[in-house]
Design a protein around this motif. Structure first.
Motif, short mmCIF file in Angstrom:
data_model
loop_
_atom_site.label_atom_id
_atom_site.label_comp_id
_atom_site.label_asym_id
_atom_site.label_seq_id
_atom_site.Cartn_x
_atom_site.Cartn_y
_atom_site.Cartn_z
N SER A 374 0.81 -1.22 0.00
CA SER A 374 0.00 0.00 0.00
C SER A 374 0.84 1.28 0.00
O SER A 374 0.34 2.36 -0.30
N ASN A 375 2.14 1.14 0.33
CA ASN A 375 3.01 2.32 0.30
C ASN A 375 3.83 2.39 -0.99
O ASN A 375 4.70 3.24 -1.13
N TRP A 376 3.58 1.47 -1.94
CA TRP A 376 4.27 1.50 -3.21
C TRP A 376 3.67 2.59 -4.10
O TRP A 376 2.52 3.00 -3.93
N TYR A 377 4.43 3.01 -5.07
CA TYR A 377 4.00 4.10 -5.94
C TYR A 377 2.66 3.82 -6.60
O TYR A 377 1.80 4.71 -6.68
N LYS A 380 -0.01 4.56 -4.16
CA LYS A 380 -0.03 5.96 -3.74
C LYS A 380 -0.59 6.89 -4.83
O LYS A 380 -1.31 7.84 -4.54
N ARG A 381 -0.26 6.60 -6.09
CA ARG A 381 -0.64 7.53 -7.16
C ARG A 381 -2.15 7.59 -7.36
O ARG A 381 -2.67 8.57 -7.90
N ASN A 383 -4.20 6.66 -4.64
CA ASN A 383 -4.69 6.70 -3.27
C ASN A 383 -5.42 5.43 -2.86
O ASN A 383 -6.47 5.47 -2.24
N LYS A 384 -4.85 4.28 -3.21
CA LYS A 384 -5.43 2.99 -2.84
C LYS A 384 -4.80 2.50 -1.54
O LYS A 384 -3.57 2.44 -1.41
N SER A 385 -5.64 2.17 -0.59
CA SER A 385 -5.13 1.74 0.72
C SER A 385 -4.96 0.23 0.82
O SER A 385 -4.31 -0.26 1.75
#
Length: 447
Positions: A374-377, A380-381, A383-385
């Motif tokens: 969930s912290n991969w680009y 993040k791009r 906004n998927k949790s």
């Protein structure tokens, strides 16, 4: 009596494949279906469902990016969406019929029942076949509870003219989870009752936990270890009576959907007259998909008790195998080695190969790489949790199984299926140069 080389019962993807291939090889072929031609996937399953999922994806994407560059409300107009879906689906039967006509397949419309080992009756017509194929697919299981006839089924849901304020789903499989995610994003309040400890019990437990969390975050009321024991009509609503380990409760809802599973559609076919053995999983077949008890009969797709998953691509693959065995004699065995599957919830869950539990049970030496992404680009791009993976490989570095939940998981899993088939090793996958930024570029980091 009309005589044919091949009679196919059922016009879904398996039956369609068999009929067209046999006819094009010069075999006199007939096909029948009690419903419009096209089968479950095209008319009342995968294809219309994915149209609804597509609309839900837009809502999900807009909601995730609200305040991050996207502003203004967006919503699903259910009536317009149904019109769009129906326009797509309504064209399929005529298209299928044109294909049969071009291939020279004789078409019948009606339910088939056996009169003997090689004859079937369709209405007033009696047909004799050198080979007969059962490809009738599956139907919703009947709920054996008081009021079990009150819920609608998945076909009815896909044809709802209006979406009610509150919908209750019975079951925890593909249908319940996928339709619940659609309905919630279309504005309905949704409740799911599932008698098991977790939904989607054939999928990897850790990955399913992520979906359970995402489902509840969507404010879907998911009740596990809860059995529906009765349903009653209550004016314009329904009362759903449930039993869990600690209590018995009654819930009110506007609509109940039976999503408790599907069984082979073999009712009223008089299989015993044709000496066709079957069980709750379908027609008992050998490794060539030929009936174990009547060599004139083959079965494919959801109607066969084979080793394949009940998925459209598997039915097509089995159809090709049956057609080849009818045309050339038993020589082709279906290959079930790589069967990727996807649950089109939002987020999407996808899998291929062994689960971790299966790998442990196999006795094979293996290793597992699993993490949240969930912290991969790529998360993040947009906004998927929810984005996570689990990759299981053997001691030589070959992939045994892969499980993904997150954006475009259904596409990524196909790449892992190809890697398994091609016997690529973890090092091969890791050392690939991928286009970037793309979802596929994450694969190298997952292994």
């Amino acid at each position: 009596m009309k005589k044919y080389n091949v009679i196919v019962i059922g016009s879904g993807m398996a039956g369609m494949t068999i009929a067209n291939k046999c006819a094009k090889k010069g075999l006199k072929t007939a096909i029948t279906d009690s419903r419009p031609y096209g089968g479950t996937c095209a008319l009342r399953g995968c294809d219309p469902k994915k149209i609804l999922v597509g609309a839900a994806e837009i809502i999900d994407r807009a909601n995730k990016m609200s305040g991050l560059g996207i502003s203004g409300g967006v919503f699903i107009n259910w009536q317009d969406l149904m019109t769009y879906k129906n326009d797509f689906v309504s064209k399929m039967p005529k298209s299928v019929e044109k294909g049969y006509e071009k291939a020279g397949v004789a078409m019948y419309h009606g339910a088939a029942s056996f009169e003997s080992e090689n004859t079937v009756r369709i209405g007033n017509d009696l047909l004799e076949g050198d080979k007969i194929v059962i490809a009738t697919g599956a139907r919703p299981v009947v709920l054996d509870i008081p009021g079990g006839d009150l819920p609608i089924d998945s076909t009815d849901f896909l044809n709802l003219e209006k979406l009610p304020k509150h919908i209750t789903f019975i079951g925890g499989g593909y249908i319940a989870m996928e339709f619940a995610h659609i309905a919630a994003r279309a504005g309905s309040k949704v409740t799911i009752f599932h008698q098991g400890k977790r939904p989607l019990e054939n999928f990897d437990e850790d990955i399913v936990k992520h979906l359970v969390d995402a489902t509840r975050a969507l404010e879907i009321d998911l009740h596990l270890e809860t059995e529906v024991v009765g349903i009653k009509e209550d004016d314009d609503q329904f009362k759903v009576i449930t039993k869990s380990p600690n209590s018995t409760e009654t819930y009110k809802t506007n609509l109940v959907v039976n999503a408790a599973g599907r069984v082979p559609e073999l009712d009223d076919m008089n299989l015993e007259k044709a000496n066709i053995a079957s069980n709750k999983k379908g027609i008992k077949v050998n490794e060539y998909l030929q009936s174990e008890s009547n060599p004139a009969v083959y079965a494919a797709g959801d109607a066969a008790d084979s080793n394949g998953l009940n998925l459209t691509p598997v039915a097509v693959m089995e159809g090709h195998a049956v057609a080849a065995n009818i045309i050339r004699g038993n020589s082709k065995k279906p290959d079930y080695s790589e069967m990727p599957s996807a649950v089109f919830t939002l987020p999407t869950l996808a899998a291929v190969g062994m689960t971790e539990e299966q790998a442990k049970g196999s006795g094979k030496e293996h290793q597992v790489k699993s993490a949240s992404a969930s912290n991969w680009y790529n998360a993040k791009r947009i906004n998927k949790s929810t984005y996570a993976y689990k990759v299981i490989s053997d001691k030589d570095g070959h992939i045994l199984g892969t499980h993904i939940i997150g954006p475009h998981a259904e596409e990524m899993i196909n790449l892992f299926a190809m890697a398994i088939r091609a016997k690529l090793k973890v090092a091969d996958i890791r050392n690939m140069v991928y286009s970037y930024p793309s979802m596929g570029s994450d694969i190298g980091s997952m292994v």
